[in-house]
Design an enzyme around this catalytic site. Sequence first.
Site, short mmCIF file in Angstrom:
data_model
loop_
_atom_site.label_atom_id
_atom_site.label_comp_id
_atom_site.label_asym_id
_atom_site.label_seq_id
_atom_site.Cartn_x
_atom_site.Cartn_y
_atom_site.Cartn_z
N TYR A 440 0.81 -1.22 0.00
CA TYR A 440 0.00 0.00 0.00
C TYR A 440 0.84 1.27 0.00
O TYR A 440 2.04 1.23 0.16
CB TYR A 440 -1.06 0.01 1.09
CG TYR A 440 -0.69 -0.13 2.55
CD1 TYR A 440 0.59 0.03 3.04
CD2 TYR A 440 -1.71 -0.40 3.47
CE1 TYR A 440 0.86 -0.07 4.39
CE2 TYR A 440 -1.45 -0.51 4.83
CZ TYR A 440 -0.16 -0.34 5.29
OH TYR A 440 0.08 -0.44 6.63
N GLU A 441 0.15 2.39 -0.22
CA GLU A 441 0.79 3.70 -0.44
C GLU A 441 1.72 3.68 -1.66
O GLU A 441 2.75 4.35 -1.67
CB GLU A 441 1.56 4.15 0.81
CG GLU A 441 0.69 4.41 2.01
CD GLU A 441 -0.45 5.37 1.74
OE1 GLU A 441 -0.29 6.26 0.88
OE2 GLU A 441 -1.51 5.23 2.36
N GLY A 442 1.33 2.94 -2.68
CA GLY A 442 2.17 2.80 -3.86
C GLY A 442 3.09 1.63 -3.69
O GLY A 442 3.96 1.62 -2.81
#
Length: 593
Positions: A440-442
């Site tokens: 997550y978060e890229g």
Amino acid sequence: MADYQVPLKDMNFLLFDVFKSEVLWQNLPKLAEHVDRETTEAILQECAKIAEQEIAPLSRLGDETGVNFNNGTVTTVPGYKEAFATYVAGGWSALGGDINYGGMGMPKVVTAFHEEMLCSADISFSLYPGLTAGAGLSLAKHGSEELKERYLTRMYAGDWTATMCLTESHSGTDLGLIRTKAIPQENGSYKITGNKIFITAGEHDLAENIIHLVLAKLPDAPAGPKGISLFLVPKFKVNEDETLGEANNATCGSIEHKMGIHASATCVMNFDEAEGYLIGEINKGLNCMFTMMNFERIGVGIQGIGAATKSYQNALEYAKERLQGRSLTGVKNPDGVADSIMVHGDVRRMLLNMKALTEGSRALSTYISMQLDISTYGEGEQQKKGEALAALMTPLAKAFFTDMGFDSTVAGQQVFGGHGFIREWGQEQLVRDTRIAQIYEGTNGVQAMDLLARKVAGSKGELMKLFIQEVRDYISDTNSESMKQFIVPLSTSIDELEELTHYVLSAAHKNSEELGTAANDYLHVFGYTAMAFIWAKMAEESLNKESSGDHFYLSKIKTAQYYFAKLLPRRSSLIESIKAGSNTLFNIEDELF
């Protein structure tokens, strides 16, 4: 499973010995008035207490119980509400907040250690205040005075929490594809309609209101990412007298059933003409949201450090107590039926890998946090350099620390052997909880492309030159005989990083596929090299204090020696892989996979 112990001595060593943070604060007028060593040490000591005593004991129950969803309502794990109330009562929600709206204004180098403590104690719990802190940054920087007075003050007070709502079922990394709509209203508000998925802390019972930061598009918005705007959408509307009003049309449709972080509510959020308020300018929402996203990306990197710290503590305690086999060089525990598994080379390898990478990550995170502080509070050329280095190293922080962190949780599990696969020891929970941090978060692949394509190639190598020059300046200023064991390989590494950067940029000029092919390996070459720079600085400070007889400094020196001998050479195979080029990836037709 070992009781979590905050590595306070290491944190203070980094802050005040290695990086001389007190000197930096005095040279940043915006910080000098309210940040000093005495205050910082007291903050970290009190935070350690709440992490060890209030939050860490909830981790196991949180994993086994998980959050409960019932008809749009999420109930958190037993004990979470009480722990969150204690957290809020201590003022921790305001730690890094803008002092003009009730925040404490602590620098990132301090809040980063606070985040690490929470993540080591319980990653799930850390996500509730963590998302709120990130949203607070975006609102403080881009929100109107009215929004900040009405919402930001209550977020800092801990009365309200916050989320960021980006992802849609058809749109992950490519945010330009989002379909959520914002319709302007005569009173200046907007009607927000759409569905968002994977929304951390989107619904829960810890706070009386939840403030959603939502990406959406106006009807006449340009196509793609240039048409995205950012809106504040509260769960409950707020009356003119700042009391809570009626429920907004922002509801939780369901929660995800996940591999890990079970005590964190990951929600599907439905917005049905929900009332929202513009943050920043129309069609500039992505810029506003990136203020939060960059904060969260570094925060996710710190999740990797926190998990690795707990894994190392668990594995070390187990290895010292577990009796099995005998040393190859003779019995070490003649009074026991066997020696501890500490005598076995492979166990020592895993433990030292964990120790060197975790302490190195914490130190490198501190360096990056200092750049963020300089970029926020500095002026002139100093500010510009801090901003450039922070931009360069944000994707490194997210991807490298989570890759190393996950490796360390798996290594800890391996030290436990079969017990590491069994729930009762708690080690397998760390593996499951930490796995999401690489996603997550890229995803880490996206971070690698951000580093190489946007930051390095996008600046024609200028951002990397700044870092390389800083390391070379350090090398030229470090002349002691005792430091040669670190300075010589560091000098070689930085030369090879510079040569590799030129090579990749030249290859990409001829074939752009070289960037995507090299990105992940390049990020790790950069990571190992940057960590060598920081380990050299830690070794230098420890050598200066070695005569004190404190085993802490001797441990640092020997761990630095291990890092340079056993871990820094990893970059050599990565460099060879990069130079092998992209042909072997792209000359295989899809049907041959």
